[in-house]
Design an enzyme around this catalytic site. Structure first.
Site, PDB file in Angstrom:
ATOM      1  N   HIS A 173      39.781  29.559  37.778  1.00 52.00           N
ATOM      2  CA  HIS A 173      40.383  30.771  38.350  1.00 52.00           C
ATOM      3  C   HIS A 173      40.754  30.540  39.817  1.00 52.00           C
ATOM      4  O   HIS A 173      41.875  30.859  40.247  1.00 52.00           O
ATOM      5  CB  HIS A 173      39.394  31.938  38.234  1.00 52.00           C
ATOM      6  CG  HIS A 173      39.821  33.175  38.952  1.00 52.00           C
ATOM      7  ND1 HIS A 173      40.942  33.896  38.595  1.00 52.00           N
ATOM      8  CD2 HIS A 173      39.284  33.818  40.025  1.00 52.00           C
ATOM      9  CE1 HIS A 173      41.069  34.939  39.414  1.00 52.00           C
ATOM     10  NE2 HIS A 173      40.086  34.914  40.290  1.00 52.00           N
ATOM     11  N   GLU A 229      40.165  41.916  35.677  1.00 52.76           N
ATOM     12  CA  GLU A 229      39.523  40.611  35.793  1.00 52.76           C
ATOM     13  C   GLU A 229      38.406  40.530  34.770  1.00 52.76           C
ATOM     14  O   GLU A 229      37.538  41.400  34.718  1.00 52.76           O
ATOM     15  CB  GLU A 229      38.966  40.416  37.212  1.00 52.76           C
ATOM     16  CG  GLU A 229      40.069  40.454  38.259  1.00 52.76           C
ATOM     17  CD  GLU A 229      39.580  40.098  39.660  1.00 52.76           C
ATOM     18  OE1 GLU A 229      38.520  40.604  40.064  1.00 52.76           O
ATOM     19  OE2 GLU A 229      40.270  39.321  40.330  1.00 52.76           O
TER      20      GLU A 229
HETATM   21 CA   LIG Z   1      36.125  40.759  40.482  1.00 48.03          CA
HETATM   22 MG   LIG Z   2      37.659  38.779  41.455  1.00 48.85          MG
END
Ligand SMILES: [Ca+2]
Ligand SMILES: [Mg+2]
Ligand SMILES: [Ca+2]
Ligand SMILES: [Mg+2]
Ligand code: NI
Lengths: 371, 371
Positions: free
Chosen positions: A138, A203
């Site tokens: 990420h 997320e």
């Molecule tokens: Ca977050």
């Molecule tokens: Mg985040």
């Protein structure tokens, strides 16, 4: 291990799991919110069986008091040996070959509430919320998109980066959320503009609660981190633990239902095991400066993305910052979350014939308020 | 306005001030911590006069309950009209020409406790703590030192920058603090090293408490910000307010006593009026996204530096990042705070013959713990 309460193979809540939560019966709301444990499609109301706790788990002290709280904080503050004894007893009392609760018809009638009749509340009074950035995939994806070549900052591999979020805005699953508004830059050297967020995202991540804290100035050593993390008990089943690592094999999914569609589409499948920094490392790092954690503090892992494209944990990554549209069918396409869209996150471990899961977390976006 | 309690001209706590706080008598500690108001070198114990509140400030509901709390949160949550009525009544009951408390010898004996016999506690149960960066001089100084020419980020003049700190580490004046430890970079392209902070600093700043919060998704408009800030009552005396501005003329000072010295040396004299972003702007900006503030949330202004060199609010600026030593006499010099050093911050407004002040806030640094 099997319970006298029937649990379908698909359920996230078999006797192997038994997550604690805070619930009320729909009609009576927060005034009577109390602690329960999920099993199958039922909730075991822990106040109702407080006499059994008094007999079998004396460490709880006053179980009726502990479990009549509208948060888990009092229970969490009792510490790991008490969490362990409580969970162990719950597995015993719920098991199919134990008659104590199973054959006590009256107690059993009072003790179980169908989940569909209950209203769930935030399980903890959350003091502080820290959101880490612990997935290398990420962080690398974001770095490439936002900064180009030097994707990871040099210190990323030396410490778990985190920021401190507002626990006040943590809400229970099913809460609608207004699109936030704020300032943004329309481009280099242009003055900022004000308005609703245009790249609203979700997320896919996990989080842990601090069960017992530490004193200001006294870091939690990584060897003891597990004792402070609520729910890290009993010692995880071997199949949940990768060899030599403290990462857990937990399947994570995010799905989304655009406002005018009837069905959700799964957008990503990731896994907690992809995390670079473990939750124990997060807690050790968070306290190394002497920062005092408290019962109920929440730590998020940050978005968990995997090595493959279908394991990206945010729309930012999935659409590559708005470049690649997601097709929901019937001409419905998305780059980011639009008003009326609903996002659902879920996670579970797969055992032999059962799942140990976290249920679902959902939220729908409503339009921003007009000034 | 004058009180029957004698107040020296130097005191920060004349009848014009009357700050609320939480105290206990040294022997009995937190169990009996309760709400009081400072006047001169005394504390007025508000529980003792709860019958007077019942009679004169019915808006308080149950004053004995409100003022027997170990934090101001319950009082703050009652809202600005109640704060105003309470303070107004306190000024009446304490004034030299009001006999009700003045001539009630028995009540008066019980109601006042010398400050030197009391132990002060944190006045609020602080949910969250946001630290702004609202002084342009401070931000410019830091920018020049850390980034060179482009001192201010382009958005600095468009919004009050803030970060979210850990309220759990806010401590009451007089608390010793361990030097924190962590990772730092010894230089470009070198791996980080771990150890105690080597540039430990103080920051001369002020802060406000959120008295009443807002719902998630519902920003506090700047026109109403004042109603949500605890202590913004009554309408400030005219002399405290600069024309056309919401900045207050509050003198701020920081002094330091190196470990082996006997006396403090004043290092800086700054003023709240130097702030670029006012506290109302801070609160309006903090909530514009929909962020929900809660009773007891704390917002710091960030370091307040003035336009002149002797009004710099941190050692970073005073020593220009460790270039210019401060001479404390007798060969004692400092660039940053060393173990055993004590820092004292204070602030006050100067009225005609009296001060409205904030008392002192002090802290001493102890050596970092050895792993
Ligand atoms: Ca977050
Ligand atoms: Mg985040
Ligand atoms: Ca600060
Ligand atoms: Mg600062
Ligand atoms: Ni916080």
């Amino acid at each position: 291990m099997k319970s006298f309460i029937e649990v379908s193979a698909d359920s996230h809540f078999p006797i192997q799991n038994l997550p604690f939560g805070v619930f009320s019966i729909a009609e009576d709301e927060i005034s009577s919110a109390r602690v329960g444990v999920a099993i199958g499609d039922q909730i075991l109301d822990l106040i109702v069986i407080s006499k059994l706790f008094e007999k079998h788990v004396p460490e709880l002290g006053n179980p009726a008091l502990v479990f009549s709280q509208s948060s888990l904080n009092m229970f969490m503050s009792l510490g790991k040996p008490v969490w362990q004894a409580t969970r162990k007893f719950l597995q015993v009392i719920l098991s199919e070959d134990n008659p104590e609760l199973r054959d006590n018809k009256e107690l059993r009638n009072q003790a179980f509430i169908p989940q569909k009749l209950a209203k769930m509340h935030l399980p903890a009074n959350i003091g502080h919320y820290t959101d880490f950035y612990a997935s290398k995939e990420h962080a690398t994806n974001c770095g490439i998109m936002l900064r180009g070549s030097s994707a990871l900052f040099p210190n990323w591999i030396h410490l778990p980066v985190g920021y401190h979020g507002r626990a006040s805005s943590v809400v229970v699953s099913g809460t609608d959320l207004l699109r936030p508004r704020g300032q943004r830059s329309p481009g280099k050297d242009q003055p900022p503009v004000f308005g609703p967020s245009i790249k609203l995202d979700f997320e896919l991540e996990m989080a842990f609660f601090v069960g017992t804290g530490n004193n200001l100035g006294e870091p939690i050593p990584i060897q003891k981190a597990e004792d402070h993390i609520f729910g890290m008990d009993p010692t995880p089943f071997p199949y949940l633990q990768e060899e030599g690592k403290t990462a857990y094999d937990i399947h994570l999914e995010a799905k989304m239902k655009p406002s005018n569609n009837d069905t959700h589409k799964t957008l990503t499948r990731s896994n907690l095991k992809y995390m670079y920094w473990s939750i124990k490392q997060q807690l050790a790092h968070h306290t190394i400066s002497g920062c005092n954690m408290r019962t109920g503090d929440l730590c998020g892992t940050g978005t968990i993305s995997g090595p493959s494209e279908d394991a990206r944990g945010s729309l930012l990554e999935i659409t590559w910052n708005g470049k690649n549209e997601i097709d929901f069918g019937n001409g419905v396409k998305r780059l980011f979350v639009e008003d009326g869209d609903e996002v659902v996150l879920t996670g579970y471990c797969q055992g032999e014939g059962y799942k140990v899961g976290f249920g679902e977390c959902s939220g729908k976006i409503l339009p921003a308020i007009s000034s």
